[in-house]
Scaffold this active site. Structure first.
Site, mmCIF file in Angstrom:
data_model
loop_
_atom_site.group_PDB
_atom_site.id
_atom_site.type_symbol
_atom_site.label_atom_id
_atom_site.label_comp_id
_atom_site.label_asym_id
_atom_site.label_seq_id
_atom_site.Cartn_x
_atom_site.Cartn_y
_atom_site.Cartn_z
ATOM 1 N N GLU A 165 -1.591 -5.279 -3.675
ATOM 2 C CA GLU A 165 -1.654 -5.388 -5.134
ATOM 3 C C GLU A 165 -1.344 -6.831 -5.475
ATOM 4 O OE1 GLU A 165 -0.045 -1.594 -6.809
ATOM 5 O OE2 GLU A 165 0.575 -2.976 -8.382
ATOM 6 N N GLU A 214 4.422 1.614 -3.675
ATOM 7 C CA GLU A 214 5.750 1.206 -4.151
ATOM 8 C C GLU A 214 6.712 2.384 -4.206
ATOM 9 O OE1 GLU A 214 5.458 -1.114 -7.736
ATOM 10 O OE2 GLU A 214 4.314 -2.679 -6.737
HETATM 11 C C1 GAL Z 1 2.924 -2.408 -9.793
HETATM 12 C C2 GAL Z 1 2.489 -0.946 -9.732
HETATM 13 C C3 GAL Z 1 1.218 -0.711 -10.510
HETATM 14 C C4 GAL Z 1 1.334 -1.343 -11.861
HETATM 15 C C5 GAL Z 1 1.592 -2.812 -11.686
HETATM 16 C C6 GAL Z 1 1.637 -3.608 -12.967
HETATM 17 O O1 GAL Z 1 4.234 -2.563 -9.469
HETATM 18 O O2 GAL Z 1 2.269 -0.572 -8.400
HETATM 19 O O3 GAL Z 1 0.980 0.666 -10.629
HETATM 20 O O4 GAL Z 1 2.372 -0.736 -12.543
HETATM 21 O O5 GAL Z 1 2.823 -2.975 -11.047
HETATM 22 O O6 GAL Z 1 1.891 -4.963 -12.698
#
Ligand code: GAL
Length: 779
Positions: free
Chosen positions: A468, A392
């Site tokens: 993710e 990100e």
């Molecule tokens: C994402 C990020 C992660 C964590 C996650 C929580 O955007 O890459 O490190 O913060 O959100 O939902």
């Protein structure tokens, strides 16, 4: 000859506030007798105490709807990581030609001193590095002093502090193999043959021999007059997630210097139709994991990592993303051994900062060198299948952000042309519009299952996976009514989140949405759940509500106990028959009111009974594309059931035949403690851990699901009590204590071997409860 000494014991340690360290502490004359004795790996933050002022920041997370900066308390875990630490230890050196120190990582910025002289250091806590100390050591006793600094606001999660990974003293002859100097590169593979190039980076010699041992123990010897050899394998024994077969190469040069490295033969193919391992289509059932291991913090420990990974494997996990930094080598060794595919990630930020003192400070001076060093260290691991150049990263928004992506792509491929690069991208469509997505080989999208079809249609040749996913939040065993999908940052007064598994922050979603989209899009290579385990820090949505200080995202809590959705993934990702009913059935005060009963199962259908009365049969639904249809595809729900004390019973069928039944009873008063151990035996090496789980049960052995009792552990024989944790995100008693309150009737104690062999006994007691003890062997 090469000699390797792991510098483990006999370290003296002192923690300071920022800017308080006086140079005299690095000198040989300094008297450190009043300092604390510690063993390394050591994390200076984990001892506690928790405080809302530890590394609190004032910031505004726009994505989370903040309109002004807020005090964020548990963001990095509420533990005392910020500050400076100094370690001192004396070591012996004989007459040696060359001497080096290898550090697998020092959190976060470090300077190394030998006999009072500065000899090296590192700017990035997750980086491994070596220091040539030949010209600074003398025969006899020498002093190593390490100065480490953790600045405030330098991480988005708990980083730990200090010498949290291994330190090795290595002596070598004057002609020697360099640090990370052996590369076993796969050139070709099919079922019948494989070809590898072995390249050695050495000093002061030419040529080497390689003794290669295959997984069956058959030995092949090779020799080369220069720094390269070619190794052809007939009928290779493949490394796979089910059969992680490993080869070993022992490389020796004329001077006798020798090192051994492992490698594996596997064919990975990333295609627009999906991912193939050894010619077999394989969905990546992945998890993201941060580097801490709960109550023992960031200090690397093989038995703690092994437990984490085994718990994940049992859930059906076959892949891991080391978010958002290069891991400890021990983690990669374990993934090699267990058969877990790894995305090895470099950075959480590039030039655009996410936190005030994060990696962006180091970017211009170090980024390319750091990438080189990470790839050189990790490229022999068969488990590593992709390099992730960032998570990100803010450059997704920048018109010329692609330039950095291209720079990393070029560099990574120069050092390892055998693996694709990827990134975890979340700003869609910007990441395509500004070309970053095209400079990675495989596009990872964070939290975009609803867009998989669209992206694939728009860019048919794009290779895609969910880097993710989910970010579902919950507190183990705690329930809030009504049980409804809640995609917001809504909060409860008690700072818990319901374990019905339906809550997530606005950028995220409940797990079934991803599972469903993965099923419908076989050409998407899989998903990496955020996260496999809860981790220290980032207590979304309780950014400012102290004492929340650890994440709610885990499928498994911080103590290693599964939340309900563990069984969702297990039922979807494995063939192991799974029948999991929730919630518990102890709802005093809500008699006659609605308490929904949900089930995760991979049986065909289930009939639910409450006190013997059928509540109907449910099967998984397979149509519909709205939220509730996604949920019903993977969970069976009885949403109108009324609570009355007694029992709920699930009867599961497959092909019309009853296969299994499970009953949950309304538990009576807490009566006794039941203990179970994770390992049946552990190594008597002074560092191996075992995990003992205490369950508070009633007279009939039923878990008392609301019991919140103070329990105390003790140990004798060959282990000592190290830490306790119930996985409660709000707990502020220090981890390294023998007593703690249970959460939802359970508490986990971590015990550590004391260096002795033989029987270990761990006991647990609590007020008004029958005590219990458990034995195991340290071998
Ligand atoms: C994402 C990020 C992660 C964590 C996650 C929580 O955007 O890459 O490190 O913060 O959100 O939902």
């Amino acid at each position: 000859m090469r000699n390797i000494f792991i510098l483990k014991n006999n370290f003296k340690f002192k923690k300071y506030n920022l800017n308080e360290v006086d140079e005299s502490v690095f000198s040989t004359e300094y008297d450190d007798s009043s300092w604390k004795n510690v063993s390394v790996p050591h994390d200076w933050g984990i001892e506690g105490d928790f405080s809302e002022d530890n590394d609190a920041t004032y910031s505004m997370i726009v994505q989370d709807g903040m309109t002004k900066p807020e005090k964020q308390t548990g963001r990095t875990g509420g533990l005392p990581i910020v500050g400076e630490g100094v370690y001192r230890t004396w070591f012996q050196i004989d007459d040696v030609e060359k001497a080096f120190l290898e550090f697998d990582g020092i959190m976060r910025e470090s300077v190394i001193y030998i006999n009072g002289k500065k000899v090296g250091g590192c700017h990035f806590g997750y980086l491994s590095f070596e220091v040539d100390i030949t010209n600074y050591v003398k025969k006899g006793t020498n002093l190593l002093a390490v100065h480490a600094i953790v600045y405030p606001d330098s991480s988005r999660w708990y980083s730990g502090g200090g010498l949290y990974r291994n330190v090795r003293l290595i002596t070598k002859p004057s002609s020697y193999i360099k640090y990370n100097g052996v590369w076993v590169r796969q050139i070709y593979v099919d079922e019948k043959s494989a070809l590898f190039d072995i390249t050695i980076d050495y000093e002061g010699t030419t040529g080497f021999t390689a003794k290669i041992t295959d997984p069956n123990g058959t030995v092949t010897e090779l020799s080369s007059n220069d720094n390269k050899a070619s190794y052809f394998i007939d009928n290779p024994i493949l490394w796979d997630v089910n059969k992680p077969n490993l080869y070993t190469a022992q490389i020796t040069i004329d001077s006798g210097d020798s090192i051994t490295t492992r490698f594996g033969v596997r064919k990975t193919e990333f295609t627009k139709d999906g991912f193939f391992l050894n010619d077999r289509y394989l969905k990546m059932n992945g998890v993201c994991l941060h580097h801490d291991t709960g109550s023992i913090g960031a200090a690397i420990n093989r038995s703690a990592l092994l437990r984490q990974l085994q718990i994940m494997k049992e859930m059906g996990v076959n892949a891991l993303r080391t978010s958002h930094n290069p891991p400890a080598t021990e983690l990669l060794d374990l993934c090699d051994e267990l058969g877990i595919l790894v995305i090895d990630e470099f950075f959480d930020e590039w030039r655009n900062k996410k936190v005030e003192n994060g990696y962006s400070k180091n970017f211009n001076d170090h980024a390319l060198k750091d990438v080189e060093s990470i790839v050189c260290r990790d490229r022999n691991h068969p488990s590593v299948i992709m390099w992730s150049i960032g998570n990100e990263i803010g450059e997704q928004w920048q018109e010329d952000g692609w330039k950095v992506a291209r720079m990393f792509a070029d560099k990574t491929k120069e050092i390892d042309p055998t693996r694709p690069i990827t990134a975890g991208l979340d700003w869609y469509p910007h990441c395509f519009d500004n070309r970053i997505a095209f400079y990675v080989d495989v596009v990872g999208l964070n939290y975009k299952p609803h867009l998989y079809k669209e992206v694939k249609e728009k860019y048919p040749n794009i290779l895609l996976y969910g880097s993710e996913t989910a970010s579902c939040i919950s507190t183990r065993g705690v329930y809030k009514l009504p049980a409804k999908i809640d995609i917001s940052l809504s909060k409860n007064d008690d700072l818990t989140i319901s374990d019905y598994g339906l809550c997530a922050p606005p950028w995220a979603y409940f797990p079934e949405r991803e599972l469903s989209n993965q099923k419908d899009n076989p050409n998407v290579m899989g998903e990496f759940i955020w996260t496999g385990f809860d981790y220290l820090g980032e207590p979304t949505p309780y950014y400012s509500e102290w004492p929340s200080r650890s994440s709610y995202f885990g499928v498994v809590d911080l103590a290693g106990l599964p939340k309900n959705r563990y069984y969702l993934y297990k039922s979807a990702w494995t063939d192991t028959p799974t029948l999991h009913i929730f919630p518990h059935w102890n709802w005093k005060g809500v008699e006659g009111q609605t308490v929904p009963v949900h089930i995760y199962t991979n049986y065909d259908k289930v009939e639910l009974f409450i006190n013997g009365i059928s509540q109907g049969i449910r099967t998984h639904k397979i149509d519909g594309n709205d939220d509730i249809s996604h949920v019903e595809r993977f969970r069976l729900m009885w949403n109108d059931t009324k609570y009355e004390p007694g029992e709920i019973c699930a009867v599961a069928y497959k092909n019309g035949k009853e296969m299994e039944r499970k009953t949950i009873y309304t538990a009576g008063e807490p009566y006794a403690i039941e203990l179970s151990k994770y390992y049946n035996e552990i190594n008597a090496d002074g560092e191996s851990l075992n995990y003992i789980t205490a369950k508070i049960v009633d007279k009939n052995g039923n878990l008392c699901p609301n019991a919140c009792s103070l329990l105390t552990f003790s140990a004798n024989g060959t282990v000592e009590v190290y830490a306790t944790d119930a996985g409660d995100q709000r707990e502020t008693e220090a981890f390294l204590r023998p007593d703690k309150k249970s959460l939802s009737g359970m508490l986990v104690c971590c015990v550590r071997n004391n260096g002795k062999q033989g029987k270990a006994t761990v006991s647990c007691s609590g007020n008004g409860l029958l005590s219990s003890s458990v034995d195991f062997e340290c071998i």
